[in-house]
Motif scaffolding. Structure first.
Motif, PDB file in Angstrom:
ATOM      1  N   ARG A   1      60.502  40.678  58.094  1.00  0.00           N
ATOM      2  CA  ARG A   1      61.023  39.373  58.497  1.00  0.00           C
ATOM      3  C   ARG A   1      61.432  39.357  59.967  1.00  0.00           C
ATOM      4  O   ARG A   1      61.633  38.296  60.537  1.00  0.00           O
ATOM      5  N   GLY A   2      61.591  40.541  60.561  1.00  0.00           N
ATOM      6  CA  GLY A   2      62.002  40.617  61.956  1.00  0.00           C
ATOM      7  C   GLY A   2      62.240  42.057  62.363  1.00  0.00           C
ATOM      8  O   GLY A   2      61.966  43.001  61.612  1.00  0.00           O
ATOM      9  N   VAL A   3      62.797  42.226  63.554  1.00  0.00           N
ATOM     10  CA  VAL A   3      63.007  43.558  64.121  1.00  0.00           C
ATOM     11  C   VAL A   3      63.991  44.367  63.277  1.00  0.00           C
ATOM     12  O   VAL A   3      63.728  45.520  62.924  1.00  0.00           O
ATOM     13  N   VAL A   4      65.132  43.758  62.957  1.00  0.00           N
ATOM     14  CA  VAL A   4      66.164  44.483  62.200  1.00  0.00           C
ATOM     15  C   VAL A   4      65.655  44.834  60.807  1.00  0.00           C
ATOM     16  O   VAL A   4      65.877  45.949  60.322  1.00  0.00           O
ATOM     17  N   HIS A   5      64.950  43.899  60.172  1.00  0.00           N
ATOM     18  CA  HIS A   5      64.409  44.167  58.838  1.00  0.00           C
ATOM     19  C   HIS A   5      63.390  45.301  58.877  1.00  0.00           C
ATOM     20  O   HIS A   5      63.380  46.178  58.007  1.00  0.00           O
ATOM     21  N   CYS A   6      62.537  45.302  59.891  1.00  0.00           N
ATOM     22  CA  CYS A   6      61.539  46.361  60.045  1.00  0.00           C
ATOM     23  C   CYS A   6      62.218  47.717  60.249  1.00  0.00           C
ATOM     24  O   CYS A   6      61.841  48.716  59.631  1.00  0.00           O
ATOM     25  N   LEU A   7      63.228  47.754  61.106  1.00  0.00           N
ATOM     26  CA  LEU A   7      63.962  48.994  61.364  1.00  0.00           C
ATOM     27  C   LEU A   7      64.662  49.490  60.101  1.00  0.00           C
ATOM     28  O   LEU A   7      64.560  50.669  59.734  1.00  0.00           O
TER      29      LEU A   7
END
Length: 102
Positions: free
Chosen positions: A84-90
């Motif tokens: 869903r985004g950068v934080v979710h990917c991380l």
């Protein structure tokens, strides 16, 4: 050069700079080679520790929603996105692969 294109004068002031004033009050100290090497290695490790995970997340987000079919990447519908985004990917990478996965 860029400064000519901008029409601004970026020349240093003619008076003593802050660095010259700071070094004039104390004798010049010679830094040992091992300290320079240690500082360079530490800076390189820190840069790598920050750049590698961010590059991994960037690449995963860029390729998100693509499936490999016969060795070639083919785009799929946006609903096929894993992140869903950068934080979710991380967070998902750390949860699924551990910190060393970064």
């Amino acid at each position: 050069p860029l400064r000519d294109a901008l029409g601004a004068d970026f020349a240093a002031p003619k008076s003593e700079s802050a660095g010259a004033v700071a070094t004039a009050t104390r004798p010049a100290a010679r830094v040992p080679l091992w300290k320079k090497v240690a500082a360079g290695a530490g800076a390189g490790a820190l840069a790598s520790g920050v750049a590698s995970p961010t590059d991994l997340v960037k690449v995963r987000l860029q390729t998100d929603g693509m499936l490999t079919a016969g060795g070639a990447a083919t785009p799929v519908a946006p609903s096929g996105s894993r992140y869903r985004g950068v934080v979710h990917c991380l967070a998902r990478t750390v949860r699924e692969e551990g910190v060393l996965g970064l």
